[in-house]
Design an enzyme around this catalytic site. Structure first.
Site, PDB file in Angstrom:
ATOM      1  N   GLN A 177       0.816  -1.229   0.000  1.00 48.77           N
ATOM      2  CA  GLN A 177       0.000   0.000   0.000  1.00 48.77           C
ATOM      3  C   GLN A 177       0.843   1.269   0.000  1.00 48.77           C
ATOM      4  OE1 GLN A 177      -3.153   0.280  -0.572  1.00 48.77           O
ATOM      5  NE2 GLN A 177      -3.936  -1.774  -0.178  1.00 48.77           N
ATOM      6  N   THR A 236       7.050 -20.330 -15.841  1.00 46.53           N
ATOM      7  CA  THR A 236       7.244 -19.483 -17.025  1.00 46.53           C
ATOM      8  C   THR A 236       6.824 -18.060 -16.696  1.00 46.53           C
ATOM      9  OG1 THR A 236       6.826 -21.395 -18.417  1.00 46.53           O
ATOM     10  CG2 THR A 236       6.630 -19.223 -19.474  1.00 46.53           C
ATOM     11  N   CYS A 321     -10.650  -7.843   2.282  1.00 47.64           N
ATOM     12  CA  CYS A 321     -10.231  -9.230   2.463  1.00 47.64           C
ATOM     13  C   CYS A 321     -10.986  -9.993   3.548  1.00 47.64           C
ATOM     14  CB  CYS A 321      -8.742  -9.290   2.769  1.00 47.64           C
ATOM     15  SG  CYS A 321      -7.788  -8.644   1.409  1.00 47.64           S
TER      16      CYS A 321
HETATM   17  N1  PLP Z   1      -0.508  -6.546   1.599  1.00 50.43           N
HETATM   18  C1  PLP Z   1      -1.321  -5.489   1.660  1.00 50.43           C
HETATM   19  C2  PLP Z   1      -1.032  -4.401   2.634  1.00 50.43           C
HETATM   20  C3  PLP Z   1      -2.440  -5.407   0.822  1.00 50.43           C
HETATM   21  O1  PLP Z   1      -3.247  -4.350   0.900  1.00 50.43           O
HETATM   22  C4  PLP Z   1      -2.678  -6.470  -0.085  1.00 50.43           C
HETATM   23  C5  PLP Z   1      -3.877  -6.464  -0.948  1.00 50.43           C
HETATM   24  O2  PLP Z   1      -4.944  -6.071  -0.524  1.00 50.43           O
HETATM   25  C6  PLP Z   1      -1.783  -7.546  -0.109  1.00 50.43           C
HETATM   26  C7  PLP Z   1      -0.703  -7.553   0.749  1.00 50.43           C
HETATM   27  C8  PLP Z   1      -1.974  -8.695  -1.025  1.00 50.43           C
HETATM   28  O3  PLP Z   1      -1.601  -8.361  -2.345  1.00 50.43           O
HETATM   29  P1  PLP Z   1      -2.117  -9.251  -3.547  1.00 50.43           P
HETATM   30  O4  PLP Z   1      -3.562  -8.938  -3.735  1.00 50.43           O
HETATM   31  O5  PLP Z   1      -1.289  -8.828  -4.723  1.00 50.43           O
HETATM   32  O6  PLP Z   1      -1.882 -10.668  -3.182  1.00 50.43           O
END
Ligand code: PLP
Length: 375
Positions: A177, A236, A321
């Site tokens: 972020q 790949t 998430c």
């Molecule tokens: N770390 C942080 C602080 C995030 O905000 C996110 C995604 O929301 C991730 C890791 C994970 O990234 P990715 O979606 O590329 O796996």
């Protein structure tokens, strides 16, 4: 549509999509192939790596492409623990990391590691002093994110790096972020591992990068297979995603200060407008220019998000998430039940306009006026 969820993911600019289409349809060779089409693809991977390295002001060979930020987090943690297996089985982190870090550490706890979770204060801050106090003889790794994805609070990664300078303990930071939102270079942060992801900065989903600094030694792969990425990350190379990631970074680098200022002015305008809604509270110290966390205490965030989406205003309930569950970040910050339940995250991008924020204001005010708070 008023898209105000750029911390979840971002639109891909036409210039990025066009580079990707060209790679998919014309420069589609396998970078490991010896003929011209393969060599062309190899050159593309190398030049893309150089772009990411330029953004971090590091050497290209210190950047390895991954499938996403989640992979980078898991890999950095596992690699650092493998390197420091003789140092011990203790890890220091914060209670407010992304689940890509927290869930990996949960698994490690089951495997016999001990984890200390630093608790943030009410504004979401964690201090280097807390990290210093948590360090033990057997601390193999400190993993502290650069910018929190729910509150936008920036953590003192540089100060923590300074604490570890004369120790074997390695430092990982999830900078997903913070990348191209807050100014930093690999050197200025001083972390041994830095995780990046493309889709938060106008790149495609499914591609990220992991920076490995000079103290990262004998890096153990997470996956086993072919010899790609100098034998560190088999599979790949996803050339279109890699080229798209680099193009997105290039576009941001061209305009970095202007984008940062734009994000900050969106945030300032939102603070000013939304601050007039009765009882609305802003959450967290909010250092990052693109994230604003706010609460309508007592009004369940899921209802806010779904009602706003019907009006074409897209925001998220805390972090995208963990739909439906109480946010571990807000819980760790000690927010009361009603404030935590009513917290939503608004996040801005280069495409955000004042009209998007006006639409958000209207929709939030209407929600507050028409709905009843929970008891
Ligand atoms: N770390 C942080 C602080 C995030 O905000 C996110 C995604 O929301 C991730 C890791 C994970 O990234 P990715 O979606 O590329 O796996």
């Amino acid at each position: 549509m008023h898209y105000l969820d750029h911390a979840a993911t971002t639109p891909v600019p036409a210039a990025v999509a066009s580079v990707m289409t060209k790679v998919l349809t014309q420069s589609y060779g396998n970078p490991s192939a010896q003929y011209a089409l393969g060599r062309q693809a190899r050159a593309l991977v190398d030049s893309s790596r150089a772009v990411i390295a330029r953004a971090l002001a590091c050497r290209p060979e210190q950047v390895v492409f991954t499938s996403c930020g989640t992979e980078g987090d898991n890999w950095a943690i596992r690699a650092a623990l493998h390197q420091n297996r003789r140092v011990g089985k203790h890890i220091v982190t914060t209670a407010v990391e992304h689940s890509a870090v927290l869930q990996c550490l949960k698994k490690l706890e089951q495997e016999g590691y001990a984890v200390t979770y630093l608790k943030p204060d009410g504004a979401g801050r964690v201090t280097a002093r807390q990290a210093a106090e948590a360090l033990r003889e057997d601390t193999a790794l400190v993993s502290v994110m650069l910018v929190n994805n729910e509150t936008g609070v920036r953590f003192p990664v540089e100060e923590i790096a300074a604490l570890l300078k004369n120790r074997d303990t390695l430092l990982h930071t999830d900078a997903v972020q913070g990348f191209l939102k807050m100014p930093f270079t690999a050197k200025s942060l001083g972390a041994d591992y830095i995780t990046l992801s493309a889709h938060k900065i106008g790149g495609p989903k499914g591609i990220g990068a992991l920076y490995m600094g000079g103290r990262a030694k004998n890096v153990q792969p997470l996956l086993y297979g072919g010899g790609q990425e100098s034998g560190l990350r088999p599979g790949t190379e996803p050339t279109a995603q890699i080229a798209g990631f680099a193009k997105a970074v290039e576009l941001r680098l061209e305009d970095l200060e202007a984008v940062r200022q734009h994000l900050a002015s969106c945030r300032a305008y939102a603070l000013e407008r939304l601050g007039t809604i009765p009882d609305l509270q802003f959450i967290g110290a909010g250092d990052a220019p693109h994230i604003l966390s706010l609460s309508l205490p007592g009004y369940p965030s899921q209802n806010i998000v779904s009602e706003l989406s019907e009006k074409g205003v897209y925001i998220s309930a805390g972090s995208a998430c963990h739909r439906g569950k109480a946010s571990h970040v807000l819980t760790a910050m000690g927010l009361d039940r009603k404030t935590a339940a009513g917290t939503v995250r608004v996040s801005f991008g280069p495409e955000t306009t004042p009209a998007d924020i006006d639409a958000l204001y209207d929709a939030l005010l209407e929600h507050k006026t028409k709905r009843f708070p929970m008891l």
